[in-house]
Design an enzyme around this catalytic site. Sequence first.
Site, PDB file in Angstrom:
ATOM      1  N   HIS A   1       5.574  -0.984 -10.648  1.00  0.00           N
ATOM      2  CA  HIS A   1       5.145  -2.140 -11.453  1.00  0.00           C
ATOM      3  C   HIS A   1       5.975  -2.225 -12.735  1.00  0.00           C
ATOM      4  O   HIS A   1       6.372  -3.307 -13.158  1.00  0.00           O
ATOM      5  CB  HIS A   1       3.676  -1.991 -11.878  1.00  0.00           C
ATOM      6  CG  HIS A   1       2.697  -2.058 -10.749  1.00  0.00           C
ATOM      7  ND1 HIS A   1       1.941  -0.973 -10.365  1.00  0.00           N
ATOM      8  CD2 HIS A   1       2.340  -3.082  -9.939  1.00  0.00           C
ATOM      9  CE1 HIS A   1       1.154  -1.324  -9.363  1.00  0.00           C
ATOM     10  NE2 HIS A   1       1.380  -2.599  -9.085  1.00  0.00           N
TER      11      HIS A   1
ATOM     12  N   LYS B   1       8.307  -4.304  -1.759  1.00  0.00           N
ATOM     13  CA  LYS B   1       7.422  -3.487  -0.914  1.00  0.00           C
ATOM     14  C   LYS B   1       6.449  -4.390  -0.151  1.00  0.00           C
ATOM     15  O   LYS B   1       6.125  -4.141   0.998  1.00  0.00           O
ATOM     16  CB  LYS B   1       6.666  -2.481  -1.752  1.00  0.00           C
ATOM     17  CG  LYS B   1       5.684  -1.732  -0.905  1.00  0.00           C
ATOM     18  CD  LYS B   1       5.137  -0.526  -1.570  1.00  0.00           C
ATOM     19  CE  LYS B   1       3.965  -0.031  -0.766  1.00  0.00           C
ATOM     20  NZ  LYS B   1       2.851  -0.975  -0.824  1.00  0.00           N
TER      21      LYS B   1
ATOM     22  N   GLY C   1      -3.368  -3.860 -11.077  1.00  0.00           N
ATOM     23  CA  GLY C   1      -3.586  -2.664 -11.894  1.00  0.00           C
ATOM     24  C   GLY C   1      -3.264  -1.383 -11.141  1.00  0.00           C
ATOM     25  O   GLY C   1      -2.551  -1.398 -10.134  1.00  0.00           O
ATOM     26  N   ALA C   2      -3.815  -0.254 -11.634  1.00  0.00           N
ATOM     27  CA  ALA C   2      -3.449   1.084 -11.139  1.00  0.00           C
ATOM     28  C   ALA C   2      -1.922   1.170 -11.128  1.00  0.00           C
ATOM     29  O   ALA C   2      -1.291   1.481 -10.116  1.00  0.00           O
ATOM     30  CB  ALA C   2      -4.038   1.373  -9.754  1.00  0.00           C
ATOM     31  N   LEU C   3      -1.368   0.877 -12.283  1.00  0.00           N
ATOM     32  CA  LEU C   3       0.082   0.672 -12.392  1.00  0.00           C
ATOM     33  C   LEU C   3       0.870   1.972 -12.195  1.00  0.00           C
ATOM     34  O   LEU C   3       0.418   3.047 -12.569  1.00  0.00           O
ATOM     35  CB  LEU C   3       0.419   0.078 -13.761  1.00  0.00           C
ATOM     36  CG  LEU C   3      -0.273  -1.258 -14.088  1.00  0.00           C
ATOM     37  CD1 LEU C   3       0.164  -1.756 -15.468  1.00  0.00           C
ATOM     38  CD2 LEU C   3       0.000  -2.324 -13.035  1.00  0.00           C
TER      39      LEU C   3
END
Length: 288
Positions: free
Chosen positions: A37, A152, A31-33
Amino acid sequence: MYLFKQQKDLRLFLETARQKGSKIGFVPTMGALHQGHLSLIHEARQHTSLVVCSIFVNPTQFNDPADFEKYPVTIEKDIELLTGAGADVLFLPSVAEMYPEGLDAPAPHYDFGELETVLEGAHRPGHFQGVGRIVHKLLDIVQPDQLFMGQKDLQQCLVVKHLLKLIGSPAEMIICPTLREPDGLAMSSRNVRLSPAERTNAVALFKALSYIRDNVREGKPLPEVMTAARLQLASSKFEADYLDLIAVKDGNTITYPSSAASAPGPMYAVVAAKMQGSPVRLIDNMQV
Ligand code: PAF
């Protein structure tokens, strides 16, 4: 976009889709896209007909409890972004759903060999076992044709590739390029935790990696290049866990070449570092 919180419902849905001939692409996330992403979702859409994304902040892969507690959670925004990017399914399980056995129950051990003893493996004990444990569970539920992950986290990509072999998964791993901010900083969910001053300074990581790439390409001796790059990073107030030049042999083994000519595969400059006084640990890499 369909949202599933329970694995049994998702399994049933995917079983039907598979029978109807869908090719399943899977993008696992915490999450915390960000755009990085979303580029994985876009890539998955190019290759497959049903794109599944999971959001699960996996407690077993955090060796630092403070990092787990502070991990950014932005579910509402994530759902909006995923819908906009054209994901078909979001799997959003709870900890109890993913670990019904309990977090302290005996865990399987995955033999990742030397991959687990260097770089992130050396600095984050247990991290890759936790990644292996959750990705194994997710793969078992989603059973994707293709799995999309970002370069990454290069070492994580190699570990998961190895996991696919260990568990006999037929899923094909597609490693997608790192997306960068205009100044070169690699996009990461952790970037939002940087103060404005830290965010400005964080470009030093990209500069150190670019310096290594450019100078190695020009044929300068590796030890000389690495010493200069490490000094450069330290002068930008970074304390590095590592800033190294590695070569990936046979697509899955990490080696440390002593010269560019002796590298047994593609070379990457790799870094993990924190700015002095900052709790945020950043990682990045660049192919040389
Ligand atoms: O890269 C991540 O976000 C995580 O390590 C992953 C692969 C989703 C496993 O929790």
